[in-house]
Design an enzyme around this catalytic site. Structure first.
Site, mmCIF file in Angstrom:
data_model
loop_
_atom_site.group_PDB
_atom_site.id
_atom_site.type_symbol
_atom_site.label_atom_id
_atom_site.label_comp_id
_atom_site.label_asym_id
_atom_site.label_seq_id
_atom_site.Cartn_x
_atom_site.Cartn_y
_atom_site.Cartn_z
ATOM 1 N N PHE A 106 0.872 -1.280 0.004
ATOM 2 C CA PHE A 106 -0.025 -0.105 -0.155
ATOM 3 C C PHE A 106 0.991 1.092 0.029
ATOM 4 O O PHE A 106 0.338 2.248 -0.242
ATOM 5 C CB PHE A 106 -0.991 -0.018 1.459
ATOM 6 C CG PHE A 106 -0.350 0.492 2.438
ATOM 7 C CD1 PHE A 106 0.320 -0.335 3.060
ATOM 8 C CD2 PHE A 106 -0.529 1.830 2.743
ATOM 9 C CE1 PHE A 106 0.737 0.135 4.498
ATOM 10 C CE2 PHE A 106 0.019 2.281 4.081
ATOM 11 C CZ PHE A 106 0.921 1.339 4.835
ATOM 12 N N LYS A 107 2.151 1.292 0.360
ATOM 13 C CA LYS A 107 2.988 2.253 0.378
ATOM 14 C C LYS A 107 3.224 3.000 -0.918
ATOM 15 O O LYS A 107 3.515 4.041 -1.000
ATOM 16 C CB LYS A 107 4.295 1.986 1.037
ATOM 17 C CG LYS A 107 3.865 1.638 2.692
ATOM 18 C CD LYS A 107 5.228 1.670 3.263
ATOM 19 C CE LYS A 107 5.149 1.563 4.792
ATOM 20 N NZ LYS A 107 4.586 0.186 5.130
#
Ligand SMILES: *Cc1c(COP(=O)(O)O)cnc(C)c1O
Length: 431
Positions: A106-107
């Site tokens: 998700f980063k």
């Protein structure tokens, strides 16, 4: 909109300065001067809105006029060019898959958004070359490297602990080339982190190079994560059930961005912080006393954080009021054994594969829903299971098919520079 330091409300700055500097001069975290409310009409039509239009509307107040709207729209489009599906896991639970980006975690969203903003500010002020210096225990480095790849005027230097990141993670850090350099540190993550911190305070270096960080402390990495919650809500609105979200949490940037979305009016009924045994926040919610814990390594290693930096922002959001916070947030901790059991259960009973982080989120959600059967829950699946291939395969006793782009990645040639001390880092940065 301006930003102020949570250590001193008189320490005020603009969005661009907050992005370029990362942290306030007094070492405080920046926080927005206000959290704008979105109009009711926004939520009434959210499911019909174009994704990028929705995202632009949510984020633009935080950027203000420092990036022109057309440029910000381009940034939003570039950032969100993959899917964020909510996959039903059972009748009451969905998995919000945040791993469809370039580094499968998700980063990517925060890293890309920050890279694009920094790239824009740099264009406006092009005599100022910027070096992004970042220590990683695995996921951050790859996302940052990918987000900044080819962004003009920016050099990225990543420190990672030799032998302590997974093969996929290492390949993501070390095979890009161009403006990305990977330094392989003979030590552990904390050594990398210490070296980075020392460099930021070393005037011999800062006189020569403009340094910035790219961790979740930076507002341009932190705030765009709010978009996940809008993206989840627009898919689930039709359920007409109160929506609760469980977030596998380490530094608490992701969940804290969700709380900002809620403050803007997004109908999220409750947040669940799910941690591994690094449980400073669940313990705080139980006792009302905050105490950092000594970091313990776990199989959900992106959450091995003993003293989550973003917790001060969470407290700010709820007015530094313990009771108020408890009304919005529940916290649970889980051991590695519990996590493995959950991974197996989700796989054998529900036919879904989670990575260890997602499984911790699932466990937290299950725990909360026991007492709230009328609600619908989503857990954030923060990484693709292949990012933690060894743990996933040994736990599930099955082979996981690698996505094509991971197969290609594993064939690329690794390029890294070994270093073993701060002096080595300094020499590299001054060369
Ligand atoms: C970084 C990370 C987390 C923790 O997110 P925070 O915003 O630091 O709480 C959870 N899962 C994965 C896979 C991560 O990479």
């Amino acid at each position: 909109m301006h930003y102020y330091s949570l250590s001193n409300p008189n320490e005020i700055t603009s969005f661009s300065k907050a992005v370029v500097n990362g942290i306030a001069p007094d070492r405080g975290l920046y926080f927005p001067s206000e959290i704008p409310k979105l109009p009711a009409s926004f939520f009434e039509t959210i499911e019909q809105m174009d994704v990028h239009e929705m995202a632009l509307t949510a984020i633009e107040a935080f950027v203000g006029d420092e990036i022109p709207r057309t440029e910000l729209k381009r940034i939003v489009k570039t950032t969100l060019d993959f899917e964020f599906p909510v996959v039903p896991v059972d009748d009451q639970i969905g998995s919000l898959e945040l791993f469809h980006g370039p580094t499968l975690a998700f980063k990517d969203v925060g890293a890309r958004f920050m890279a694009q903003c920094l790239g824009y500010f740099n264009q406006q002020n092009s005599d100022q070359k910027v070096t992004v210096l970042v220590a990683t225990s695995g996921d951050t480095g790859g996302a940052v490297a990918n987000g900044f790849l080819g962004v003009e005027g920016i050099e990225v230097v990543i420190l990672y602990p030799k032998g302590k990141v997974s093969e996929v993670q290492e390949q993501q850090l070390t095979t890009l080339g161009q403006n990305i350099t990977a330094l392989e540190v003979d030590g552990v993550f904390d050594d990398c982190q210490d070296m980075v911190k020392t460099a930021f305070l070393d005037t011999e270096i800062t006189n020569q190079r403009k340094l910035t960080s790219a961790n979740s402390i930076n507002v341009a990495r932190w705030l765009p994560q709010m978009l996940y919650y809008f993206l989840a809500y627009r898919q689930l609105k039709k359920k007409k059930q109160p929506l609760v979200v469980a977030v596998p949490s380490g530094n608490f940037g992701n969940i804290c961005a969700g709380m900002i979305a809620q403050q803007m009016g997004l109908p999220i009924d409750h947040f669940i912080a799910a941690t591994n045994v690094n449980d400073a926040v669940p313990s705080y919610l139980e006792s009302g006393n905050y105490q950092a814990v000594k970091t313990t390594p776990t199989i959900s290693n992106a959450m091995d954080v003993g003293d989550p930096s973003n917790f001060v922002r969470i407290q700010k959001i709820y007015g530094n009021d313990y009771k108020n916070l408890c009304q919005h947030l529940s916290g649970y901790r889980f051991t590695d054994d519990e996590t493995r059991v959950a991974m197996k259960e989700i796989y054998t009973q529900l036919g879904y594969i989670t990575d260890p982080h997602g499984a911790v989120g699932y466990l937290g959600l299950k725990e909360y829903l026991k007492d709230h059967p009328e609600k619908y829950g989503v857990f954030l699946e923060t990484a693709h299971p292949v990012k933690f291939l060894d743990t996933v395969e040994s736990t599930l006793q099955t082979k996981v098919e690698l996505p094509q782009r991971i197969k290609a990645l594993l064939k690329k040639e690794k390029q890294s520079t070994p270093i073993s001390s701060y002096a080595d880092l300094k020499a590299y940065l001054l060369a």
